[in-house]
Design an enzyme around this catalytic site. Sequence first.
Site, PDB file in Angstrom:
ATOM      1  N   CYS A   1     -39.978 -40.929  -3.678  1.00 49.52           N
ATOM      2  CA  CYS A   1     -38.966 -41.041  -2.895  1.00 49.52           C
ATOM      3  C   CYS A   1     -38.993 -39.561  -2.202  1.00 49.52           C
ATOM      4  O   CYS A   1     -39.273 -38.459  -2.917  1.00 49.52           O
ATOM      5  CB  CYS A   1     -37.792 -41.408  -3.551  1.00 49.52           C
TER       6      CYS A   1
ATOM      7  N   ILE B   1     -28.076 -32.034  -6.724  1.00 52.77           N
ATOM      8  CA  ILE B   1     -28.345 -33.314  -7.271  1.00 52.77           C
ATOM      9  C   ILE B   1     -29.578 -33.814  -7.081  1.00 52.77           C
ATOM     10  O   ILE B   1     -30.396 -34.414  -8.073  1.00 52.77           O
ATOM     11  CB  ILE B   1     -27.321 -34.347  -6.419  1.00 52.77           C
TER      12      ILE B   1
ATOM     13  N   ARG C   1     -36.296 -38.817  -8.565  1.00 55.50           N
ATOM     14  CA  ARG C   1     -35.461 -40.169  -8.995  1.00 55.50           C
ATOM     15  C   ARG C   1     -36.018 -40.836  -9.976  1.00 55.50           C
ATOM     16  O   ARG C   1     -36.110 -41.959  -9.796  1.00 55.50           O
ATOM     17  CB  ARG C   1     -34.978 -40.743  -7.696  1.00 55.50           C
ATOM     18  N   PRO C   2     -36.069 -40.440 -11.264  1.00 56.74           N
ATOM     19  CA  PRO C   2     -36.545 -41.215 -12.325  1.00 56.74           C
ATOM     20  C   PRO C   2     -35.621 -42.381 -12.721  1.00 56.74           C
ATOM     21  O   PRO C   2     -34.320 -42.153 -12.084  1.00 56.74           O
ATOM     22  CB  PRO C   2     -36.627 -40.133 -13.359  1.00 56.74           C
ATOM     23  N   VAL C   3     -35.968 -43.193 -13.435  1.00 60.44           N
ATOM     24  CA  VAL C   3     -34.961 -44.329 -13.933  1.00 60.44           C
ATOM     25  C   VAL C   3     -34.665 -44.278 -15.427  1.00 60.44           C
ATOM     26  O   VAL C   3     -34.729 -45.242 -16.150  1.00 60.44           O
ATOM     27  CB  VAL C   3     -35.362 -45.735 -13.372  1.00 60.44           C
TER      28      VAL C   3
ATOM     29  N   ARG D   1     -31.327 -48.543   7.460  1.00 60.37           N
ATOM     30  CA  ARG D   1     -31.001 -48.691   6.081  1.00 60.37           C
ATOM     31  C   ARG D   1     -29.642 -48.711   5.571  1.00 60.37           C
ATOM     32  O   ARG D   1     -29.078 -49.339   4.900  1.00 60.37           O
ATOM     33  CB  ARG D   1     -31.855 -48.064   5.110  1.00 60.37           C
TER      34      ARG D   1
ATOM     35  N   GLN E   1     -33.062 -42.982 -17.586  1.00 57.55           N
ATOM     36  CA  GLN E   1     -31.546 -43.116 -18.266  1.00 57.55           C
ATOM     37  C   GLN E   1     -31.310 -44.784 -18.078  1.00 57.55           C
ATOM     38  O   GLN E   1     -30.608 -45.112 -19.108  1.00 57.55           O
ATOM     39  CB  GLN E   1     -30.760 -42.419 -17.463  1.00 57.55           C
TER      40      GLN E   1
ATOM     41  N   LYS F   1     -22.081 -49.069   1.989  1.00 52.99           N
ATOM     42  CA  LYS F   1     -23.409 -49.557   1.370  1.00 52.99           C
ATOM     43  C   LYS F   1     -23.523 -49.568  -0.295  1.00 52.99           C
ATOM     44  O   LYS F   1     -23.772 -50.474  -0.685  1.00 52.99           O
ATOM     45  CB  LYS F   1     -24.528 -48.577   2.014  1.00 52.99           C
ATOM     46  N   ASN F   2     -23.241 -48.381  -0.612  1.00 47.52           N
ATOM     47  CA  ASN F   2     -23.229 -48.095  -2.031  1.00 47.52           C
ATOM     48  C   ASN F   2     -22.306 -48.824  -2.938  1.00 47.52           C
ATOM     49  O   ASN F   2     -22.455 -48.745  -4.215  1.00 47.52           O
ATOM     50  CB  ASN F   2     -23.131 -46.612  -2.419  1.00 47.52           C
TER      51      ASN F   2
ATOM     52  N   ARG G   1     -34.619 -48.151  -3.770  1.00 42.76           N
ATOM     53  CA  ARG G   1     -34.684 -48.020  -5.289  1.00 42.76           C
ATOM     54  C   ARG G   1     -33.350 -48.565  -5.863  1.00 42.76           C
ATOM     55  O   ARG G   1     -33.566 -48.979  -6.945  1.00 42.76           O
ATOM     56  CB  ARG G   1     -34.614 -46.390  -5.545  1.00 42.76           C
TER      57      ARG G   1
ATOM     58  N   ASP H   1     -24.764 -36.748  -0.260  1.00 39.13           N
ATOM     59  CA  ASP H   1     -24.930 -37.880   0.769  1.00 39.13           C
ATOM     60  C   ASP H   1     -24.465 -37.193   2.202  1.00 39.13           C
ATOM     61  O   ASP H   1     -24.472 -37.773   3.209  1.00 39.13           O
ATOM     62  CB  ASP H   1     -24.590 -39.276   0.662  1.00 39.13           C
TER      63      ASP H   1
HETATM   64  C1  UD1 Z   1     -26.907 -42.919  -5.809  1.00 43.31           C
HETATM   65  C2  UD1 Z   1     -26.769 -43.562  -4.306  1.00 43.31           C
HETATM   66  C3  UD1 Z   1     -27.234 -42.255  -3.357  1.00 43.31           C
HETATM   67  C4  UD1 Z   1     -26.598 -41.098  -3.968  1.00 43.31           C
HETATM   68  C5  UD1 Z   1     -26.642 -40.481  -5.234  1.00 43.31           C
HETATM   69  C6  UD1 Z   1     -25.968 -39.573  -5.743  1.00 43.31           C
HETATM   70  C7  UD1 Z   1     -26.652 -45.831  -4.349  1.00 43.31           C
HETATM   71  C8  UD1 Z   1     -27.293 -47.106  -4.135  1.00 43.31           C
HETATM   72  N1  UD1 Z   1     -27.097 -44.622  -4.099  1.00 43.31           N
HETATM   73  O1  UD1 Z   1     -28.091 -42.965  -6.232  1.00 43.31           O
HETATM   74  O2  UD1 Z   1     -26.822 -42.745  -2.178  1.00 43.31           O
HETATM   75  O3  UD1 Z   1     -27.334 -39.873  -3.274  1.00 43.31           O
HETATM   76  O4  UD1 Z   1     -26.266 -41.851  -6.145  1.00 43.31           O
HETATM   77  O5  UD1 Z   1     -24.557 -39.591  -5.534  1.00 43.31           O
HETATM   78  O6  UD1 Z   1     -25.354 -46.079  -4.949  1.00 43.31           O
HETATM   79  N2  UD1 Z   1     -31.549 -39.328 -12.755  1.00 43.31           N
HETATM   80  C9  UD1 Z   1     -32.194 -39.163 -13.707  1.00 43.31           C
HETATM   81  N3  UD1 Z   1     -32.541 -40.556 -14.536  1.00 43.31           N
HETATM   82  C10 UD1 Z   1     -32.230 -41.720 -14.260  1.00 43.31           C
HETATM   83  C11 UD1 Z   1     -31.210 -41.650 -12.931  1.00 43.31           C
HETATM   84  C12 UD1 Z   1     -30.830 -40.471 -12.205  1.00 43.31           C
HETATM   85  O7  UD1 Z   1     -32.831 -38.334 -13.982  1.00 43.31           O
HETATM   86  O8  UD1 Z   1     -32.460 -42.428 -14.949  1.00 43.31           O
HETATM   87  C13 UD1 Z   1     -30.963 -38.199 -11.822  1.00 43.31           C
HETATM   88  C14 UD1 Z   1     -31.469 -38.122 -10.558  1.00 43.31           C
HETATM   89  O9  UD1 Z   1     -32.903 -37.915 -10.078  1.00 43.31           O
HETATM   90  C15 UD1 Z   1     -30.753 -37.262  -9.782  1.00 43.31           C
HETATM   91  C16 UD1 Z   1     -29.177 -37.438 -10.641  1.00 43.31           C
HETATM   92  O10 UD1 Z   1     -29.727 -38.099 -11.803  1.00 43.31           O
HETATM   93  O11 UD1 Z   1     -30.797 -35.884  -9.915  1.00 43.31           O
HETATM   94  C17 UD1 Z   1     -28.431 -38.385  -9.792  1.00 43.31           C
HETATM   95  O12 UD1 Z   1     -28.957 -39.513  -9.391  1.00 43.31           O
HETATM   96  P1  UD1 Z   1     -28.235 -40.979  -9.348  1.00 43.31           P
HETATM   97  O13 UD1 Z   1     -26.666 -40.662  -9.460  1.00 43.31           O
HETATM   98  O14 UD1 Z   1     -28.875 -42.061 -10.409  1.00 43.31           O
HETATM   99  O15 UD1 Z   1     -28.587 -41.482  -8.062  1.00 43.31           O
HETATM  100  P2  UD1 Z   1     -28.738 -43.051  -7.582  1.00 43.31           P
HETATM  101  O16 UD1 Z   1     -27.760 -43.717  -8.468  1.00 43.31           O
HETATM  102  O17 UD1 Z   1     -30.106 -43.260  -7.358  1.00 43.31           O
END
Ligand code: UD1
Length: 422
Positions: A119, A329, A124-126, A399, A128, A25-26, A95, A307
Amino acid sequence: MISNEELHIVGESPLKGEVYISGAKNAALPILCAGLLTEEPIILNNVPELDDVKTILKLLEHLGAKTSKKNNQTIIQADTIHNTEAPYDLVKTMRASILVLGPLLARYGEARISLPGGCSIGQRPVDQHIKFLSALGAEIRMEQGFIIAKSKKLQGTVIKPDVVTVTGTENFMMAASLAKGTTIIENAACEPEITDLAHFLIQMGAKITGHGTRRIKIEGVNYLNGAKYVISPDRIEAGTFLCALATIGGCINLINVNPHEMTSTLHKLKEAGLEIEIGQNWLKCKMNKKPNAVNINTSEYPGLATDMQAQFMAMNTVANGTSSITENIFENRYMHVPELRRMGADITIDGNQAIIRGVNKLYGTTVKATDLRASASLVIAALASKGKTIIESIYHLDRGYEKMEEKLRMLGANILRAPRKE
Ligand code: UD1
């Protein structure tokens, strides 16, 4: 529409037989989004049939891309994009929709993406994603719940995210592939799905090196072409079946796996007592005793994946001994704990640490799935329980797991899907 189905599982049947592992999936989600980077068709094999994949295809179609499925191949052609907005209705369910932001900016110079809502596993902020697409030259602002981004030609730069982010690294790689000049991503994620996306982008004509390490270098090109690609097997699905085996006992062969991407998971399963024979793209595994309790510390790849945390916890609930699990994480990834407790598990939580004291038996009851991997842990617990378990809200499972109950039934599990009784 959210499905109103539930799983009925009668536990205590050992697992026996062969199971084919689906495409990851990922890996599939970012690769499908990378289709936006070219007007030529991209042709993908081994795309899993999952609700998350359906959502991303719907989103690509909403943007104007043509999508089709022929002879097990998924084809995307983004030569008629007429819209650069990802609406809340599509983003709220998944997301990973944020993965269209990088490609839209790079190829069309604009994007309007609904901010993903809260979530269940954490905030899970974006931030970055936004910070570093801005560093590539995009102007980004927030307005009424939307990320509004505009850019002229993106410019390569050096970026170093404060956290290791998987989809963030993917967004930067896709955007930087069409930027002017060179981009270096420091502190990059090195999950196998990043490598899969890099291989696909390279097939499209991108110039990427260092994928699979913490430092990725991308030399921007002016044009990306269409490409054909086979999505790699899902290491989390494979790990889920093996956790089920370690919990319940029996003997199964996994077909279509990349064992070298599962080192941490296999190491822990061995410690739990699973007998493992490793082939090039298969695993033969046997368990004929109660598992040993194993301590788990989740971390970025190559560490043990967050995961897999919930599935290992399900195994530990019936293991010999006491174990600790530390989730590093996501801050709220213990939603499965109250449900496992209702089945008889002995678990206490202190901050990001859970202590699990193995019990002799779990007992079937009605439980509710709360997120994707939490659902998988409840399935494992139910397969090990005495009596019948009903798992509600299994749309979470759909999902991310392709035909899970069919695959388990083929392995001898007593499991069926039923419409929810009101
Ligand atoms: C991806 C995977 C998810 C997996 C996760 C961690 C996909 C579609 N999903 O999710 O299955 O559980 O990696 O291996 O590939 N963070 C921030 N700011 C940001 C982005 C992330 O603070 O802009 C934090 C998150 O809250 C979290 C950490 O960084 O604590 C890692 O998150 P991230 O690797 O971004 O997870 P996803 O990419 O959403």
